[in-house]
Design an enzyme around this catalytic site. Structure first.
Site, mmCIF file in Angstrom:
data_model
loop_
_atom_site.group_PDB
_atom_site.id
_atom_site.type_symbol
_atom_site.label_atom_id
_atom_site.label_comp_id
_atom_site.label_asym_id
_atom_site.label_seq_id
_atom_site.Cartn_x
_atom_site.Cartn_y
_atom_site.Cartn_z
ATOM 1 N N ASN A 275 59.103 -74.002 -13.780
ATOM 2 C CA ASN A 275 57.798 -74.412 -13.250
ATOM 3 C C ASN A 275 57.941 -75.054 -11.864
ATOM 4 O OD1 ASN A 275 55.534 -73.665 -14.615
ATOM 5 N ND2 ASN A 275 55.438 -75.433 -15.926
ATOM 6 N N ASP A 284 52.687 -70.179 -16.218
ATOM 7 C CA ASP A 284 51.710 -69.705 -17.201
ATOM 8 C C ASP A 284 51.913 -68.226 -17.499
ATOM 9 O OD1 ASP A 284 50.648 -72.218 -17.264
ATOM 10 O OD2 ASP A 284 48.941 -71.771 -15.969
ATOM 11 N N GLU A 311 55.984 -75.440 -23.624
ATOM 12 C CA GLU A 311 56.783 -74.220 -23.756
ATOM 13 C C GLU A 311 57.326 -74.039 -25.164
ATOM 14 O OE1 GLU A 311 59.685 -77.428 -22.325
ATOM 15 O OE2 GLU A 311 57.564 -76.940 -22.200
#
Length: 409
Positions: A275, A284, A311
């Site tokens: 991320n 995403d 996650e």
């Protein structure tokens, strides 16, 4: 209009109550009130009736008791109490509006029946008086009175037929249509009448039926929207798979059945680095692809995938052995690895999974917390031993051959 507004307010407060209960359940980790979707038809058969209101009060009683003895969740409990009071007040307003509606029906029906009886009684009395007066005069002019009597009788017969056609029959049909509308049925067509005032009443009946039909359609649409919101509360908006709340409900249902069950806890390795490096939009997209691949890789109706949070994901396997559950976990690991999603922060160079597997011979409400703890511990053990592997609770599972050769993680 008041009934329609009352029903809309009632549905809105019901949705707010559902959201408050969801917040309370997520904060406490407990199931507060069984089915969150309140049934609105009581034993009296009336939707949103008084018995359904009392049933709703009983459903929420355990939640109130929990809140009364808890200071930890005081803010959430206060919100819950506020929404419950608003729901109760709106429900009482709805009951009062329904009572007023029923009260408006009764006088109209009684007045129509009274009017029918009064008209019939007056015409019969008038006929008897005319007949009696003609009988007294018959002694003086027999033939004249006889002919006159025949004329009068013919006139009365025609008059009664006209009254029956233009007054009594429409009144009876109006009363019947009002009864049909009260029972939720379509009104029958009424031919035009010659009395202007009565025709105005006849013209109003279809309008009343149309309004009631529109009201019922709006009620059905609101019920459908409420059901759709309830389904949305069990689905993860990002990946489209069942969410944490759906997982808790599924495990609770299996615990009630008291049979063998296995649980796989898994998450994407080094996802925070993914991320931070590529951005949240890419993160995403990665989660959606991983979820879709795992969902496609699961076979059979007894394997269910859930998003646990962030996650992390979970898989529930109903009535399978620990070895079978471990095989499913390894298949999921290989499925995601074969996607080949580039991961700049992973030693493997692509996105991988770590998985923890736990199983119980008999899942009960008492053993459910231990199953979750064992699966979570197995997941952390897999991470501690290098990630990109599946670990059975209490036993380290060997890596696949392609990874074991290089021991890259």
């Amino acid at each position: 209009m008041e009934a329609d507004k009352g029903l809309s307010r009632l549905h809105r407060h019901e949705m707010e109550m559902m959201l408050a209960l969801n917040s309370l359940e997520q904060a406490t980790g407990r199931k507060m009130a069984g089915e969150v979707i309140f049934p609105h038809t009581g034993r009296d058969g009336v939707r949103h009736g008084r018995m359904a209101f009392e049933k709703m009060q009983r459903l929420l009683a355990p939640v109130e008791q929990m809140c009364a003895g808890s200071e930890e969740f005081r803010d959430i409990c206060d919100q819950f109490g506020k929404h419950k009071r608003a729901l109760g007040e709106t429900w009482r307003e709805k009951l009062a509006i329904d009572a007023q509606a029923r009260a408006l029906w009764r006088p109209l029906e009684d007045e129509l029946l009274r009017l029918v009886n009064a008209v019939s009684s007056r015409e019969v009395q008038r006929s008897l008086k005319n007949t009696e007066s003609l009988s007294e005069a018959a002694d003086y002019i027999v033939w004249s009175i006889f002919l006159f009597t025949l004329g009068v009788l013919a006139f009365l017969l025609v008059l009664l037929l006209l009254l029956r056609r233009d007054l009594l029959r429409p009144l009876v049909r109006i009363a019947g249509n009002l009864s049909r509308l009260r029972d939720g049925m379509r009104p029958e067509p009424i031919p035009a009448v010659r009395i202007t005032e009565l025709q105005e009443v006849v013209d109003i009946v279809p309008d009343i039926g149309g309004y009631l039909g529109s009201l019922r359609e709006r009620s059905c649409r609101l019920e459908e929207e409420k059901d759709a919101y309830a389904r949305m509360s069990l689905t993860d908006s990002l990946t489209g798979i069942p969410n944490r709340r759906a997982l808790d409900m599924r495990l609770a249902d299996l615990a009630e059945l008291r049979q063998a069950a296995s649980l796989i806890m898994l998450d994407v390795d080094l996802f925070k680095i993914y991320n931070d490096t590529l951005g949240h939009q890419e993160g995403d997209s990665c989660l959606r692809r991983v979820a879709q691949a795992m969902r496609d890789g699961l076979r059979g109706g007894d394997h269910e995938l859930f998003r646990y949070g962030g996650e992390e994901f979970a898989v529930v396997l109903d009535g399978v052995s620990p070895e079978h559950a471990l095989q499913v976990a390894e298949r999921l690991r290989q499925t995601v690895e074969q996607l080949g999603i580039p991961h700049p922060g992973s030693p493997a160079g692509h996105v991988t999974l770590s998985l923890g597997v736990a199983a119980v011979e008999v899942l009960t409400p008492e053993t459910l917390p231990r199953l979750l703890e064992a699966a979570d511990s197995a997941l952390y053990s897999a991470k501690e031993h290098g990630r990109n592997r599946a670990h059975l609770a209490g036993e380290l599972v060997k890596k696949s051959a392609c990874l074991a050769a290089g021991d890259r993680l």
